[in-house]
Design an enzyme around this catalytic site. Sequence first.
Site, PDB file in Angstrom:
ATOM      1  CD  GLU A 173      -3.130  -1.059   2.094  1.00 14.48           C
ATOM      2  OE1 GLU A 173      -3.077  -0.250   3.032  1.00 14.48           O
ATOM      3  OE2 GLU A 173      -4.090  -1.836   1.920  1.00 14.48           O
ATOM      4  CD  GLU A 291      -3.876  -5.875   3.063  1.00 13.01           C
ATOM      5  OE1 GLU A 291      -4.742  -5.177   3.640  1.00 13.01           O
ATOM      6  OE2 GLU A 291      -2.655  -5.659   3.121  1.00 13.01           O
TER       7      GLU A 291
HETATM    8  O1  AHR Z   1      -5.387  -5.901   6.943  1.00 15.56           O
HETATM    9  C1  AHR Z   1      -5.270  -4.759   7.746  1.00 15.56           C
HETATM   10  C2  AHR Z   1      -4.510  -3.627   7.085  1.00 15.56           C
HETATM   11  O2  AHR Z   1      -5.274  -3.116   6.027  1.00 15.56           O
HETATM   12  C3  AHR Z   1      -3.189  -3.960   6.438  1.00 15.56           C
HETATM   13  O3  AHR Z   1      -2.131  -3.940   7.320  1.00 15.56           O
HETATM   14  C4  AHR Z   1      -3.039  -2.893   5.413  1.00 15.56           C
HETATM   15  O4  AHR Z   1      -2.254  -3.305   4.316  1.00 15.56           O
HETATM   16  C5  AHR Z   1      -4.457  -2.522   5.051  1.00 15.56           C
HETATM   17  O5  AHR Z   1      -4.647  -1.162   5.049  1.00 15.56           O
END
Ligand code: AHR
Length: 503
Positions: A173, A291
């Site tokens: 990210e 994610e």
């Molecule tokens: O999964 C929780 C968080 O969400 C992670 O650390 C991050 O990559 C995202 O913003």
Amino acid sequence: MSSAKIIVDRHFEISEIDPRVYGSFAEHMGRCIYEGIYEPGSEFADENGFRKDVMALVKELGVTIIRYPGGNFLSGYDWKDGVGPQSERPKRIDLAWHSLETNQFGTDQFMTWCKAAGVEPMMAVNLGSAGLNEALEILEYTNVDADSKWANYRVANGHKDPYNVKVWCLGNEMDGPWQLGHKSAEDYSTLAASVARGMRQIDENLELVIAGSSNRSMPTFGQWEETILEKAYEVIDHVSLHTYYQDHGNTQEFMVCSTDLDYFINEVCEIADAVKAKKRSDKTITLSLDEWNVWNLSEYQNLPRAKTWEPAPHVIEDTYDVADAVVLGNLMISILRRSDRVKMACLAQLVNVIAPIRAEVGHPAWRQTTFFPFSYTARYGQGKTLMTRIDSPKITTEKFGSVNAIDAVTTYDAANNCSAIFLVNRSLTDTHTTEIELAGFSDLKVIEQVTLTDKDLTKTNTLETGEQVQPVSAITATVSGTKVSITLPPASWQMVRLSLKQA
Ligand code: AHR
């Protein structure tokens, strides 16, 4: 009761399903690692400190690949802190989650755990506070068989054979201002491309993931992808996308939020293909949705930041309800529908932290509501996806306009002569009968039908309630020739499995 029609044809294939779309994510965050998968001294732990009850549920969940060690945590992590004798490992403050990292669990523990769990590791290199050197060093540690410093250190730590980790994420990210070491698209992609080139000098067969947008609402979404792909196209394989959904107080709108994921996936493909065309490249970039989940994110954002640095604090341990499970099943439908381009996907996260599996000290682990659509889809969504044409009554919401009340995807496992259809009824009020025509097949027989729903969409599975939300297994579908008729209650997820032959 109104009706929907679905048409599937054996000859109209989307793609082979990459098993890695059934991945998950284990971050050093809250109690995902500590008190989640690792709790030495626990009555549930094995000799390595791995919780056996959690491991059993991980296997049942059917995850194939697990991303590690973060997440936002990654961007401040020095991997060297997590290897070597445990008694000598330093404690560090973790700036991402304001906690204390004891480093008792690190790369070797993760690899050992993955082997025991039967999953593939997906590693990530820190491109926030670290860079090229650290990436090359950890890759040497994990993958190189040579008489060299970091390879020898792995051997000295008791791991003679290299782990041969194939998939590596280049940072996390990096478009997000919250990220330690956040960069502009230009700066990030210059670094990511040089790290990718360096890593390929060690092993040219790695699969490398460049960090795309943190979600579709990022102001930089689109431009970010274009810039990073322009710079790194030939040295990476996948572009990542992250996305989380929540009920913002309009549950009907929440029920159709996978529409956003459909757009997001399509848009990232379109941008990647535009760059491909501009570069006259033969290579097609694929997607790593590394994610994704339902997450009550705004609740978390309103919490005051922890003032003390504690190990393994209770952080974002969302309790999921029936509506969340239906939405999660729908998000998996979206992922499978684009199995031509989505080659990896990681449900974030695996245990305790926004997770399908929960564990508390002194209690056996249990399945959240979201466990079930994931585990059924992972187990039976095998083979190829087939184009699934849907003619459905509509739902109109302010955010998504008019969308289908019924969403579905069909998978066909030719080797085992069976097919699985995953469906959701996203209407909160209407039952929908649905007729599914399976052209190009014969001898259809429904062998399993499971439905997850409840009149009370807020029902959850907690330590106190036990697993009160479970899918119900009952064959109510009827078959006539190549047509299967089913009934989908409001706000429900369903899987229908068929044995069949090619006509
Ligand atoms: O999964 C929780 C968080 O969400 C992670 O650390 C991050 O990559 C995202 O913003």
